[in-house]
Design a protein around this motif. Structure first.
Motif, short mmCIF file in Angstrom:
data_model
loop_
_atom_site.label_atom_id
_atom_site.label_comp_id
_atom_site.label_asym_id
_atom_site.label_seq_id
_atom_site.Cartn_x
_atom_site.Cartn_y
_atom_site.Cartn_z
N GLY A 204 6.06 11.05 20.61
CA GLY A 204 4.77 10.42 20.82
C GLY A 204 4.19 9.71 19.61
O GLY A 204 3.05 9.23 19.67
N PHE A 205 4.92 9.62 18.52
CA PHE A 205 4.43 8.94 17.32
C PHE A 205 4.64 7.43 17.45
O PHE A 205 5.69 6.98 17.91
N ASP A 206 3.65 6.67 17.01
CA ASP A 206 3.77 5.22 16.97
C ASP A 206 4.43 4.84 15.65
O ASP A 206 3.76 4.64 14.63
N VAL A 207 5.75 4.76 15.67
CA VAL A 207 6.52 4.53 14.45
C VAL A 207 6.15 3.20 13.80
O VAL A 207 6.02 3.11 12.57
N PHE A 208 5.99 2.17 14.60
CA PHE A 208 5.65 0.85 14.06
C PHE A 208 4.33 0.89 13.29
O PHE A 208 4.23 0.37 12.17
N ARG A 209 3.32 1.53 13.86
CA ARG A 209 2.02 1.59 13.20
C ARG A 209 2.09 2.41 11.93
O ARG A 209 1.48 2.05 10.91
N ILE A 210 2.83 3.51 11.95
CA ILE A 210 2.97 4.35 10.75
C ILE A 210 3.60 3.55 9.62
O ILE A 210 3.13 3.57 8.48
N ARG A 211 4.66 2.84 9.94
CA ARG A 211 5.34 2.04 8.92
C ARG A 211 4.47 0.88 8.44
O ARG A 211 4.49 0.53 7.25
N LEU A 212 3.71 0.29 9.34
CA LEU A 212 2.83 -0.82 8.95
C LEU A 212 1.77 -0.34 7.97
O LEU A 212 1.48 -1.02 6.97
N VAL A 213 1.19 0.82 8.23
CA VAL A 213 0.18 1.37 7.31
C VAL A 213 0.82 1.67 5.96
O VAL A 213 0.25 1.35 4.90
N ALA A 214 2.00 2.28 5.96
CA ALA A 214 2.68 2.62 4.71
C ALA A 214 3.02 1.36 3.92
O ALA A 214 2.82 1.30 2.69
N PHE A 215 3.50 0.33 4.59
CA PHE A 215 3.85 -0.93 3.94
C PHE A 215 2.61 -1.57 3.31
O PHE A 215 2.65 -2.07 2.18
N THR A 216 1.50 -1.54 4.05
CA THR A 216 0.27 -2.15 3.56
C THR A 216 -0.30 -1.39 2.37
O THR A 216 -0.70 -2.00 1.36
N VAL A 217 -0.35 -0.07 2.46
CA VAL A 217 -0.85 0.74 1.35
C VAL A 217 0.02 0.55 0.11
O VAL A 217 -0.48 0.43 -1.01
N SER A 218 1.33 0.48 0.34
CA SER A 218 2.26 0.24 -0.75
C SER A 218 1.96 -1.07 -1.46
O SER A 218 1.94 -1.15 -2.69
N GLY A 219 1.68 -2.12 -0.68
CA GLY A 219 1.35 -3.41 -1.26
C GLY A 219 0.03 -3.42 -2.00
O GLY A 219 -0.12 -4.06 -3.05
N MET A 220 -0.95 -2.70 -1.48
CA MET A 220 -2.26 -2.62 -2.14
C MET A 220 -2.14 -1.97 -3.52
O MET A 220 -2.78 -2.40 -4.48
N ILE A 221 -1.29 -0.95 -3.62
CA ILE A 221 -1.08 -0.30 -4.91
C ILE A 221 -0.41 -1.26 -5.89
O ILE A 221 -0.77 -1.33 -7.08
N ALA A 222 0.57 -2.03 -5.40
CA ALA A 222 1.23 -3.01 -6.25
C ALA A 222 0.24 -4.09 -6.71
O ALA A 222 0.31 -4.57 -7.85
N ALA A 223 -0.70 -4.47 -5.84
CA ALA A 223 -1.71 -5.46 -6.22
C ALA A 223 -2.62 -4.91 -7.31
O ALA A 223 -3.04 -5.64 -8.21
N LEU A 224 -2.93 -3.64 -7.24
CA LEU A 224 -3.74 -3.00 -8.28
C LEU A 224 -3.01 -3.07 -9.62
O LEU A 224 -3.62 -3.31 -10.67
N ALA A 225 -1.69 -2.87 -9.59
CA ALA A 225 -0.89 -3.00 -10.81
C ALA A 225 -0.93 -4.44 -11.33
O ALA A 225 -1.00 -4.66 -12.54
N GLY A 226 -0.91 -5.42 -10.41
CA GLY A 226 -1.00 -6.81 -10.82
C GLY A 226 -2.31 -7.13 -11.50
O GLY A 226 -2.36 -7.90 -12.46
N LEU A 227 -3.39 -6.54 -11.01
CA LEU A 227 -4.71 -6.71 -11.63
C LEU A 227 -4.68 -6.23 -13.09
O LEU A 227 -5.18 -6.92 -13.99
N LEU A 228 -4.09 -5.08 -13.30
CA LEU A 228 -4.01 -4.53 -14.66
C LEU A 228 -3.08 -5.36 -15.54
O LEU A 228 -3.35 -5.57 -16.73
N LEU A 229 -1.98 -5.85 -14.96
CA LEU A 229 -1.02 -6.64 -15.73
C LEU A 229 -1.66 -7.95 -16.21
O LEU A 229 -1.43 -8.38 -17.34
N ALA A 230 -2.47 -8.56 -15.35
CA ALA A 230 -3.17 -9.79 -15.75
C ALA A 230 -4.10 -9.53 -16.92
O ALA A 230 -4.21 -10.35 -17.84
N ASN A 231 -4.77 -8.39 -16.90
CA ASN A 231 -5.66 -8.05 -18.01
C ASN A 231 -4.89 -7.72 -19.28
O ASN A 231 -5.39 -7.97 -20.39
#
Length: 318
Positions: A204-231
């Protein structure tokens, strides 16, 4: 020693070493190491984010440099437009990364295996060429930050030591949030989807949605690293979004050990410090570096985390 306790001890040791490193470097008159270790921690943040998708979720993304580029460019653009405070830059950057992650993930997660890798690579290259087309912000030549990001109006990041510990605090926060996420019901479902997608769907798990959330959160963390790298560099260019950078992040994650709590941090440190050391020894350091990575991958299984497991024992259930 149980595997959980071993990982906790090694994680604490890494953070303790990072906490005292700048003090030792300044005492020895080696101030350059403060900047180098700041860079290590920034890439460790990005590697931790990638490990959520790759190590925990089994999603081999070759476009995560695009998220770092989004973080870096949003920092530069907002700064030039007079909105360079962290209270604005951080939420806007995370929102942009989330939108890109949701769109890219929605398309790429419809595929599997090599097709998924190629689509994430394609999204990364699209972001790369888009950055090259930003002529208002330097285009292919890149853009210099008007000033480092302020914090509630205070130029705290102008102080190298303060910026170092701000980066360390961000790394610790990301580490803690990801550990809590992986230990949660969502994290267990993500691991289950990696190991047996069909069985998780039948439960009963929505595998697509779980992976989509994980992929998005993963990208947001990488963007935070990019913010720090620019500084850190006070300069942003399209090279930040190249697929080579995505490959570096994958190497760091694998080098540290996929799915290990502390592996991405150790992998980023080993990768960047080895790169720095070899570059001072020979002008052909890239060939030696590539050979070293190949040999390490062949001779060890599970990266540095796997090596620690063999040294300290496999551990038993806590």
């Amino acid at each position: 020693m149980s595997a959980t306790r071993r990982d906790a001890v090694l994680s604490l040791a890494l953070f303790a070493a990072l906490a005292v490193a700048p003090l030792v470097a300044q005492a020895l008159g080696a101030g350059y190491w403060v900047s180098l270790l700041t860079r290590v921690m920034i890439f460790a943040i990005a590697a931790l984010g990638l490990d959520l998708a790759l190590g925990v979720g089994g999603l081999v993304s070759f476009g995560h440099a695009a998220f770092m580029g989004i973080g870096a460019y949003m920092t530069a653009i907002l700064g030039q437009e007079g909105w360079g405070d962290a209270l604005i830059v951080v939420p806007v950057t995370l929102a942009c990364a989330a939108l890109f992650g949701l769109f890219a993930g929605y398309v790429s997660l419809r595929t599997r295996g090599v097709a998924f890798i190629m689509i994430t690579l394609a999204f990364g290259q699209m972001a790369y060429f888009f950055a090259q087309a930003l002529y208002l912000y330097g285009g292919d030549d890149g853009v210099t930050l008007a000033a480092r990001t302020t914090v509630a109006g205070a130029p705290l990041f102008d102080n190298r030591l303060v910026f170092y510990y701000a980066t360390l605090a961000t790394l610790a926060l990301v580490f803690a949030l990801l550990r809590a996420l992986v230990a949660s019901r969502f994290g267990r479902a993500l691991v289950g989807a990696r190991d047996n997608e069909t069985r998780m769907a039948s439960l009963g798990f929505d595998v697509f949605r779980i992976r989509l959330v994980a992929f998005t959160v993963s990208g947001m963390i990488a963007a935070l690293a990019g913010l720090l790298l620019a500084n850190l560099t006070e300069f942003v260019s399209p090279a930040y979004l190249s697929w080579h950078r995505s490959g570096d992040l994958i190497f760091m994650t694998i080098l540290g050990g996929l799915g290990s709590p502390w592996g991405p941090i150790a992998g980023a440190a080993a990768f960047l410090l080895a790169e720095e050391g070899l570059s001072h020894l020979t002008e052909h350091w890239k060939a030696a570096f590539g050979l070293a990575i190949i040999l390490f991958t062949i001779l060890t299984r599970g990266g540095l985390a796997g090596l620690a497991q063999r040294v300290f024992g496999p551990g038993r259930a806590p």
